[in-house]
Design an enzyme around this catalytic site. Structure first.
Site, short mmCIF file in Angstrom:
data_model
loop_
_atom_site.label_atom_id
_atom_site.label_comp_id
_atom_site.label_asym_id
_atom_site.label_seq_id
_atom_site.Cartn_x
_atom_site.Cartn_y
_atom_site.Cartn_z
N PRO A 167 0.89 -1.22 -0.02
CA PRO A 167 -0.01 0.00 0.04
C PRO A 167 0.95 1.12 -0.10
O PRO A 167 1.75 1.42 0.89
CB PRO A 167 -1.00 -0.23 1.23
N GLU A 168 0.55 2.12 -1.07
CA GLU A 168 1.22 3.58 -1.13
C GLU A 168 0.09 4.46 -0.69
O GLU A 168 -1.19 4.14 -0.52
CB GLU A 168 1.94 3.71 -2.41
N HIS A 172 -3.17 -14.49 10.15
CA HIS A 172 -2.14 -13.51 10.07
C HIS A 172 -2.81 -12.11 10.67
O HIS A 172 -2.40 -11.26 10.36
CB HIS A 172 -1.68 -13.23 8.77
N ARG A 217 19.48 18.90 -4.15
CA ARG A 217 19.61 17.39 -3.68
C ARG A 217 20.40 16.59 -4.86
O ARG A 217 20.07 16.56 -5.77
CB ARG A 217 18.22 16.84 -3.73
#
Length: 297
Positions: free
Chosen positions: A2-3, A95, A154
């Site tokens: 999941p993002e 689980h 960066r």
DNA sequence: CCACGATCCTGCTAGC
DNA sequence: TGCTAGCAGGATCGTG
């Protein structure tokens, strides 16, 4: 995995299901490593009897807020974690490592086969804020000019930076690759080598791929399910992720130019891109390669 | 500041 | 068919 879009999809579903409900039982905590800052006794004492006042998202964290405003629970699903809503307490799911039972019998279960997920308990607003302080801005709130400014100094690969949660909170490997394809930027490019137009394209691409992910109910590649157990549909709309060469299967064609999608390890992660649409360019990365020492033998 | 390797876990799969 | 070794993957920590 999941993002942001998968967490957002689940959070939206949970808002309607959990808000206003009273927790009557906290259980299932069979793996102490999942609870880095609280014991199972502390979890029960802090949450049992309390009302859920809201569900929110910050980066990839699901935030459960409880009555009084000071108590909250932050859940990170990592790779395989799902937050599943069960209208009745019958049946068990393998689980399951954490569950909240509500008045009336319904349950929220945290199911995570790989046990990488984490559940954090906060007893004060200040402690939660200090925990979240290391996260970067929300990618959906980020304008092109702001992203460009953040990229300027960066000196690391853009792929690395997109995966860095202190830079932007919520993007993972899948949406990083999709955004870079959309913006026609090679994942090995150095962040500070991106020009104004490229930075702006990337900002728009990040926004577009995340919004599309949310509209499609998230991407179910292997394990992701929303609160009701539904699969997402966004896997049917990906351009590069999972479309490179795999053992026993040829690389698929880029939907823009027809070239074979490549899969290389970049920034310690499998990275999927189109070698024609996403050129390494003349940035620091490309120059650096020329100066790498030759290896013999 | 940045890169890289190890770590945590288990289900899946390649290869024997 | 059955077994095992290796891998994936987000975040963190330690080392260079």
């Amino acid at each position: 995995m999941p993002e942001l879009p998968e967490v957002e999809t689940t959070v939206r579903a949970l808002q309607g299901l959990l808000t206003g409900r009273q927790v009557v039982r906290v259980d299932g905590m069979d793996w102490p490593a999942m609870f880095p800052n609280a014991s199972s006794v502390e979890m029960k004492e802090s949450l049992e009897g309390r009302l859920v006042t809201g569900v929110a998202r910050r980066g990839k964290y699901t935030v459960l807020n409880f009555e009084g405003g000071e108590t909250s629970v932050l859940i990170h699903r990592k790779m395989s974690g799902n937050l599943l809503w069960h209208p009745s307490p019958e049946g068990t799911i393998a689980h399951t490592h954490f569950l909240l039972q509500f008045l009336g019998g319904a349950e929220l279960r945290f199911v995570d086969t790989r046990k990488f997920g984490r559940v954090h308990l906060f007893r004060s607003e200040a402690s939660r804020q200090s925990f979240l302080a290391s996260l970067g801005p929300e990618p959906l709130d980020l304008g092109p000019a702001h992203l460009r400014e953040l990229l300027q100094n960066r000196r690391t690969r853009i792929k690395s930076l997109l995966l860095d949660q202190s830079f932007l909170a919520g993007i993972g490997n899948l949406y990083a690759d999709e955004a870079l394809w959309e913006a026609k930027i090679h994942p090995r490019r150095m962040a500070n080598s991106l020009g104004r137009a490229e930075a702006h394209r990337l900002a728009r691409a990040i926004h577009a791929v995340l919004m599309r992910g949310i509209e499609n109910g998230g991407t179910t590649f292997a394990t992701y399910l929303s609160a009701g157990g539904e699969r997402g549909a966004n896997q049917n709309f990906l351009h590069v992720y999972g479309r490179g060469q795999l053992p026993g299967r040829a690389a698929q064609a880029c939907s823009r130019c027809g070239s074979a999608i490549r899969r290389d390890v970049i920034a310690q992660r499998s990275s999927h891109y189109c070698p024609k649409c996403q050129r390494p360019g003349s940035g620091v990365a490309a120059r650096g390669i020329k100066f790498l020492p030759q290896t013999f033998g």
